[in-house]
Scaffold this active site. Sequence first.
Site, mmCIF file in Angstrom:
data_model
loop_
_atom_site.group_PDB
_atom_site.id
_atom_site.type_symbol
_atom_site.label_atom_id
_atom_site.label_comp_id
_atom_site.label_asym_id
_atom_site.label_seq_id
_atom_site.Cartn_x
_atom_site.Cartn_y
_atom_site.Cartn_z
ATOM 1 N N TYR A 58 0.874 -1.257 -0.038
ATOM 2 C CA TYR A 58 0.120 -0.040 -0.028
ATOM 3 C C TYR A 58 0.722 1.387 -0.118
ATOM 4 O O TYR A 58 0.281 2.411 -0.285
ATOM 5 C CB TYR A 58 -0.910 0.041 1.293
ATOM 6 N N HIS A 118 -0.498 -11.796 2.063
ATOM 7 C CA HIS A 118 -1.660 -10.932 1.291
ATOM 8 C C HIS A 118 -2.048 -11.678 0.017
ATOM 9 O O HIS A 118 -1.425 -11.856 -0.956
ATOM 10 C CB HIS A 118 -0.623 -9.763 1.031
HETATM 11 N N1 LIG Z 1 -6.917 -8.800 0.009
HETATM 12 C C1 LIG Z 1 -6.580 -7.692 0.893
HETATM 13 O O1 LIG Z 1 -5.746 -8.127 2.022
HETATM 14 C C2 LIG Z 1 -7.456 -6.497 0.985
HETATM 15 C C3 LIG Z 1 -8.417 -6.400 -0.100
HETATM 16 C C4 LIG Z 1 -9.154 -5.559 -0.073
HETATM 17 C C5 LIG Z 1 -9.019 -4.544 1.032
HETATM 18 N N2 LIG Z 1 -8.258 -4.954 2.129
HETATM 19 C C6 LIG Z 1 -8.110 -3.983 3.277
HETATM 20 O O2 LIG Z 1 -9.511 -3.661 3.649
HETATM 21 C C7 LIG Z 1 -9.642 -2.310 3.850
HETATM 22 C C8 LIG Z 1 -10.908 -1.452 3.505
HETATM 23 O O3 LIG Z 1 -11.099 -1.674 2.151
HETATM 24 P P1 LIG Z 1 -11.595 -0.679 1.214
HETATM 25 O O4 LIG Z 1 -10.716 0.443 1.360
HETATM 26 O O5 LIG Z 1 -12.016 -0.734 -0.172
HETATM 27 O O6 LIG Z 1 -12.916 -0.086 2.193
HETATM 28 P P2 LIG Z 1 -14.601 0.105 2.098
HETATM 29 O O7 LIG Z 1 -14.724 0.679 3.452
HETATM 30 O O8 LIG Z 1 -15.154 -0.976 1.506
HETATM 31 O O9 LIG Z 1 -14.742 1.245 0.801
HETATM 32 C C9 LIG Z 1 -13.842 2.425 0.637
HETATM 33 C C10 LIG Z 1 -14.140 3.353 -0.565
HETATM 34 O O10 LIG Z 1 -15.499 3.905 -0.437
HETATM 35 C C11 LIG Z 1 -15.430 4.968 -0.218
HETATM 36 N N3 LIG Z 1 -16.250 5.610 0.733
HETATM 37 C C12 LIG Z 1 -15.907 5.209 2.058
HETATM 38 N N4 LIG Z 1 -16.863 6.019 3.076
HETATM 39 C C13 LIG Z 1 -17.664 6.691 2.192
HETATM 40 C C14 LIG Z 1 -18.608 7.654 2.552
HETATM 41 N N5 LIG Z 1 -19.146 7.741 3.589
HETATM 42 N N6 LIG Z 1 -19.240 8.276 1.407
HETATM 43 C C15 LIG Z 1 -18.728 7.898 0.104
HETATM 44 N N7 LIG Z 1 -17.653 7.201 -0.146
HETATM 45 C C16 LIG Z 1 -17.143 6.423 0.679
HETATM 46 C C17 LIG Z 1 -13.921 5.537 -0.113
HETATM 47 O O11 LIG Z 1 -13.572 6.820 -0.844
HETATM 48 P P3 LIG Z 1 -13.245 8.093 0.110
HETATM 49 O O12 LIG Z 1 -11.799 8.187 0.304
HETATM 50 O O13 LIG Z 1 -13.851 9.171 -0.655
HETATM 51 O O14 LIG Z 1 -13.971 7.962 1.376
HETATM 52 C C18 LIG Z 1 -13.182 4.380 -0.769
HETATM 53 O O15 LIG Z 1 -13.103 4.636 -2.173
HETATM 54 C C19 LIG Z 1 -8.240 -1.743 3.007
HETATM 55 O O16 LIG Z 1 -7.849 -0.310 3.176
HETATM 56 C C20 LIG Z 1 -7.342 -2.829 3.222
HETATM 57 O O17 LIG Z 1 -6.824 -2.302 4.378
HETATM 58 C C21 LIG Z 1 -7.466 -5.821 2.096
#
Ligand SMILES: NC(=O)c1ccc[n+]([C@@H]2O[C@H](COP(=O)([O-])OP(=O)(O)OC[C@H]3O[C@@H](n4cnc5c(N)ncnc54)[C@H](OP(=O)(O)O)[C@@H]3O)[C@@H](O)[C@H]2O)c1
Length: 325
Positions: A58, A118
């Site tokens: 990341y 990962h």
């Molecule tokens: N295989 C893996 O290991 C893997 C894969 C995926 C994820 N992850 C982990 O899981 C975490 C969470 O995944 P994710 O980042 O996709 O999180 P998520 O919470 O499912 O989605 C976040 C997305 O939604 C938007 N968002 C969040 N809150 C919002 C709101 N209130 N209104 C409008 N848009 C909103 C964010 O943009 P804004 O910045 O505009 O809020 C971002 O683009 C990652 O950061 C990572 O640590 C791990």
Amino acid sequence: MDYTTLGRTGLKVSVAGLGCGGFSRLGLGTGKDEAHAIEIICAALDLGVNLFDTAAAYGTEPVLGKALAGTARDKVVICTKAPFGVSNPDSLPERAVASLDRSLKELQTDYIDVYQLHGIAPRAYDHAVNALAPALLRERDKGKFRWLGITETAPGDPEHQMTQRAVKDDAWGVVMVAFHMMHQNGRRLVFPLTQEHRVGTLLMFAVRNIFSKPDRLRATMRELADDGLVPRELADNPDPLGFLVHDGGASSLIDAAYRFVRHEPGVDVVLFGTGEPAHLKTNIASILKPPLPETDRVRLAELFGHLVGVGLDAPHLSPPSRRPA
Ligand SMILES: NC(=O)c1ccc[n+]([C@@H]2O[C@H](COP(=O)([O-])OP(=O)(O)OC[C@H]3O[C@@H](n4cnc5c(N)ncnc54)[C@H](OP(=O)(O)O)[C@@H]3O)[C@@H](O)[C@H]2O)c1
């Protein structure tokens, strides 16, 4: 903030965990600077978040290290991951160990709470458990981390084949699982097993793009209706999940998405990713609200309980300048 115990690790963790990857990468993925990312982390700390999930891939380990430098180490739970390349079945265990040492430096810490492999594909699992885990556990015995974890490659493994094996092996105390309103098979395939084996669960993909980008949701509904997988009226509706927003129900689609995953039995921590201070506050508030009304939960199960792998954005969908999760 509400706190819970992360499976058999015994770690006391906030039910909302800040994801430092995804498309936002604390704002670094959307053009914001390091100072902004540090503010996001500090605001999360102020709101009681104590679990932070990052990864070598990341590019947010250094900023997390800086932001947490002034916080007592035993007040936070730091989760990070080995590089994706390590999941290659030919990779050398030494490479994972070298990356662990790099992560410790980047994070400015003596130990990591949960060190994860990962995005492990099913075909890479044997290598992960037979070659990588033993090498890493020797490093754990030197005090470099506390618990080993493993994360699935959601787009490449929508039936959670890897996780279903991992939860039965003693090596891993924590798994990271994809689950959301339109990808619900973790309820049947994963969470009964994590609860039985007392494996801690970190939840990913609660919102991602499908629920944060209305066009993406509409396009997905059209594709699903064309394939006969959802009723046509959902594809014709410009606000297909609008039925969730009502008095006594969710205040927005994103509110619904976080509340839906938070109360699923077997989910310990809901990871949320954002680079927006306002989203940080509302998302934590949503994660702390009660479950969605039963009628809405039943309807979501009826409409989408049979879907598999919807809304799991593959990394190549993100612009090249961003590092996906
Ligand atoms: N295989 C893996 O290991 C893997 C894969 C995926 C994820 N992850 C982990 O899981 C975490 C969470 O995944 P994710 O980042 O996709 O999180 P998520 O919470 O499912 O989605 C976040 C997305 O939604 C938007 N968002 C969040 N809150 C919002 C709101 N209130 N209104 C409008 N848009 C909103 C964010 O943009 P804004 O910045 O505009 O809020 C971002 O683009 C990652 O950061 C990572 O640590 C791990």
